[in-house]
Design a protein around this motif. Structure first.
Motif, PDB file in Angstrom:
ATOM      1  N   TYR A  83      25.454  48.193  39.587  1.00 53.94           N
ATOM      2  CA  TYR A  83      25.832  47.355  40.723  1.00 53.94           C
ATOM      3  C   TYR A  83      26.173  45.934  40.283  1.00 53.94           C
ATOM      4  O   TYR A  83      25.479  44.979  40.626  1.00 53.94           O
ATOM      5  N   PRO A  84      27.257  45.740  39.520  1.00 51.31           N
ATOM      6  CA  PRO A  84      27.667  44.382  39.167  1.00 51.31           C
ATOM      7  C   PRO A  84      28.112  43.613  40.415  1.00 51.31           C
ATOM      8  O   PRO A  84      28.508  44.208  41.422  1.00 51.31           O
ATOM      9  N   ASP A  85      28.055  42.302  40.324  1.00 54.51           N
ATOM     10  CA  ASP A  85      28.360  41.441  41.472  1.00 54.51           C
ATOM     11  C   ASP A  85      29.868  41.225  41.581  1.00 54.51           C
ATOM     12  O   ASP A  85      30.482  40.623  40.689  1.00 54.51           O
ATOM     13  N   PRO A  86      30.500  41.662  42.659  1.00 52.93           N
ATOM     14  CA  PRO A  86      31.955  41.479  42.792  1.00 52.93           C
ATOM     15  C   PRO A  86      32.391  40.022  42.817  1.00 52.93           C
ATOM     16  O   PRO A  86      33.556  39.715  42.533  1.00 52.93           O
ATOM     17  N   ALA A  87      31.477  39.115  43.151  1.00 56.67           N
ATOM     18  CA  ALA A  87      31.829  37.698  43.230  1.00 56.67           C
ATOM     19  C   ALA A  87      31.797  37.004  41.874  1.00 56.67           C
ATOM     20  O   ALA A  87      32.222  35.852  41.765  1.00 56.67           O
ATOM     21  N   ASP A  88      31.307  37.673  40.846  1.00 56.01           N
ATOM     22  CA  ASP A  88      31.176  37.092  39.512  1.00 56.01           C
ATOM     23  C   ASP A  88      32.410  37.453  38.691  1.00 56.01           C
ATOM     24  O   ASP A  88      32.654  38.627  38.402  1.00 56.01           O
ATOM     25  N   THR A  97      32.957  37.181  35.661  1.00 54.01           N
ATOM     26  CA  THR A  97      32.644  37.765  34.353  1.00 54.01           C
ATOM     27  C   THR A  97      31.852  39.071  34.471  1.00 54.01           C
ATOM     28  O   THR A  97      31.426  39.623  33.459  1.00 54.01           O
ATOM     29  N   ALA A  98      31.671  39.557  35.697  1.00 57.70           N
ATOM     30  CA  ALA A  98      30.849  40.757  35.887  1.00 57.70           C
ATOM     31  C   ALA A  98      31.441  41.972  35.190  1.00 57.70           C
ATOM     32  O   ALA A  98      30.705  42.884  34.810  1.00 57.70           O
TER      33      ALA A  98
END
Length: 646
Positions: free
Chosen positions: A268-273, A275-276
């Motif tokens: 669950y990487p952060d879509p707002a990051d 560099t995710a």
């Protein structure tokens, strides 16, 4: 082989008239696998010993008729209220002595024989009823072991911990020696005097903490093994798995991976990051490494937003597809989601689903359908076997070193995961494919191996790393490596143990930088973040020096043949410069990827994934398997993907 596509299906949350619609929509979306029953214990066994399988019979028949296979869960991740009311002693206890309550999930002590007994009774009943069901494709044991309760400190756990210690040390004298209990009057005269490392006035015994981490991972694994033994006996031809959680500290996944028929992961990487995508790529490479020579499954990801961050960003159009192809490019052969239909009640009601609250006239649903069709077309095209790329770097990852490094009473506070991540990014940005390895693994096939902050290491593992360098492999060892052995006993005389000989140096003193970074000059110019140390040479060549700080004028980066030592916590530019220097000395002229654009070679295919807001033009000869068009000159928008086959 097919690419599995689907998600967690929780029909028990919905009235039966929705089930037929679910089956129809799954056909539309190209779903061919559904994870069923993960949190259905209270529905399967509403009262002690009274099983209700009728509803699950209906669900599995509907899935089978729709051509959807079942990843059937054992439902043991969340005991029902009747069980915790009858046996409150199975509820977990925190280090401060608080017994956690029911009303959430994972409310069980991993060491509880009562919990394991009830869990294995349920698993036995499921195996007997569904072991030969035509829809059954695989077993899904429990769910995200240790996610919320990775360690329990109750009296039952204390007894299990003592038994584990007896098996390990044999005698209490052996334990006293290993734990260094002469310090602070901690010497034990009996195993009965030993307790879990509960809350205490100040620092706890470091070796006790480490053994309790080992024990905690072991006890969770024993829960898994108990269920797996039943399923393997009843259905020896049905594979089984449990879902990992990427870089999850409490469970030693090197040990866990040996127990699975295939590795699966929740991501669950952060879509707002911005560099995710790099963190996501790193996690997929970890799964590829844990899986070895077998494909793996991305068992959970969000179709759009999650519901547990302070700010829950929705995925942008195409982002879910791009991140999914990151996994496929790294040998995943299953793309799954949590969950199929977005819940209207419960703690995860605002976690996105493949079928959103707003229904099928939505962007999310259209992306799910389009991606399902794309994967179906690829199923017969992609290789079913796994092969390593020709040039790879390896990052040494050791869970026990992670546990040890991040204890209290260390020279300075360091994040093991952050160190691993920083070196991964440096390698990836240099165009190197990365695998993760245990320090005792065969390293001969790797051109470059880095051991970041390998604080705890056995003599054998250090010898293995040294032998790799002496045989001509390029080894990078960073600060805070080889400091203690398996019992957390310090290696005196300059730390590093057998690596002193390989690196041609020893460490006189740690000099953590508490106020400001210290600059480096020489072959590699950089600023160091939080660390420096006084290095004494014994044959090594100085490549860069500290220009200020407590170690000013002393070695910051050294080489001894193909063995490098980094005495500084290099900033990102410093790590990149060092990797470039090493690649140049190796004569490796690799194509450098454009920042934000991934080129992942998987056997004969190259996956090109553009995470940037600006379009990217493919510069490879071949055919794009996704469009059937010539690849060269193909323009990829943000989150665009091409699979180029020569």
């Amino acid at each position: 082989m097919p690419i599995w596509y689907g998600g967690d299906y929780n029909p028990e949350q919905w009235p039966r008239e929705v089930w037929d619609e679910d089956a129809s929509l799954m056909r539309t979306a190209g779903v061919n696998l559904a994870t069923v029953g993960v949190f259905s214990w209270s529905r399967l066994e509403p009262r002690d010993g009274e099983f209700d399988f009728e509803w699950l019979d209906v669900v599995l028949e509907k899935l089978h008729a729709a051509g959807v296979r079942a990843d059937l869960a054992t439902a043991t991740a969340s005991p029902p209220p009747w069980l915790t009311l009858k046996h409150p002693e199975i509820l977990p206890v925190t280090a401060s002595g608080v017994r956690l309550s029911t009303g959430s999930r994972q409310q069980y002590c991993p060491s509880s024989p009562l919990y394991r007994g009830y869990a294995t009774r349920l698993v036995t009943a499921l195996a007997e009823r569904y072991g030969s069901h035509p829809a059954l494709e695989m077993w899904h044991i429990n769910n995200e072991y240790g996610c919320h309760v990775s360690r329990c400190y109750c009296d039952v756990s204390a007894g299990a911990f003592r038994s584990w210690l007896r098996d390990k040390y044999g005698t209490v004298d052996g334990l006293n020696d290993a734990w260094g209990t002469a310090f602070w009057s901690q010497t034990y005269s009996s195993f009965d005097e030993v307790f879990p490392p509960r809350d205490a006035p100040t620092f706890k015994n470091p070796a006790q903490l480490l053994d309790f981490d080992r024990f905690g991972s072991h006890e969770l694994l024993e829960c898994f093994r108990a269920e797996a033994a039943i399923l393997r006996a009843a259905t020896p031809d049905i594979p089984l798995t449990t879902n990992f959680m990427g870089f999850f500290k409490p469970a030693n996944y090197w040990e866990w991976a040996k127990e699975l028929d295939f590795v699966s992961d929740d991501s669950y990487p952060d879509p707002a990051d911005d560099t995710a995508y790099l963190q996501s790529a790193m996690t997929r490479d970890l799964m590829r490494s844990l899986a070895g020579d077998k494909p793996w499954v991305l068992m959970e990801q969000a179709p759009s937003a999650v519901n547990w961050r302070p700010q829950n960003a929705a995925k942008s159009p195409g982002q879910m597809r791009a991140w999914s192809y990151q996994a496929i490019a790294r040998e995943a052969r299953g793309i799954m989601y949590f969950q199929w239909r977005q819940s209207i009640a419960g703690a995860e009601q605002f976690h996105s689903g493949m079928v959103p609250h707003s229904g099928t006239d939505t962007r999310v649903w259209r992306e799910i359908v389009d991606f399902g069709a794309e994967l179906k077309a690829l199923s017969g095209v992609l290789p079913s076997t796994v092969a390593a790329p020709p040039v790879e770097a390896a990052i040494v990852l050791e869970w026990e070193s992670w546990w040890a490094l991040e204890q209290a009473a260390r020279p300075t506070r360091l994040s093991y995961a952050a160190q691993i991540s920083a070196w991964y990014k440096a390698f990836a940005q240099a165009g190197l494919r990365v695998r993760f390895v245990h320090p005792g693994a065969d390293l001969g096939s790797y051109r470059v191996v880095v051991a970041p902050t390998l604080f705890l290491a056995s003599e054998a593992d250090l010898e293995n790393l040294g032998a790799y360098a002496r045989d001509g492999g390029t080894l990078i060892v960073t600060f805070q490596s080889g400091i203690v052995d398996e019992n957390l006993r310090v290696r005196p005389g300059g730390y590093l143990g057998p690596l002193q000989r390989t690196l041609g140096l020893w460490i006189e003193e740690f000099t953590p930088l508490a106020v400001r970074p210290a600059a480096l000059a020489g072959t590699v110019t950089s600023s160091s973040a939080t660390w420096s140390e006084v290095v004494r040479l014994n044959g090594a060549t100085v490549e860069s020096e500290f220009t200020d700080g407590p170690a000013a004028g002393g070695p910051a980066i050294t080489s001894n043949g193909t063995a490098w030592y980094v005495a500084a916590d290099l900033a990102a530019d410093g790590k990149a410069a060092l990797v470039e220097t090493i690649l140049a000395r190796l004569g490796l002229d690799l194509p450098r990827p454009v920042p934000g654009v991934e080129h992942i070679t998987s056997q004969s295919d190259t996956y090109v994934i553009n995470h940037n807001p600006l379009p990217y033009v493919v510069e490879l000869d071949g055919t794009d398997l996704l469009t059937g068009k010539p690849a060269r000159g193909l323009e990829l928008p943000q989150y665009g993907v091409a699979i180029v086959r020569p």
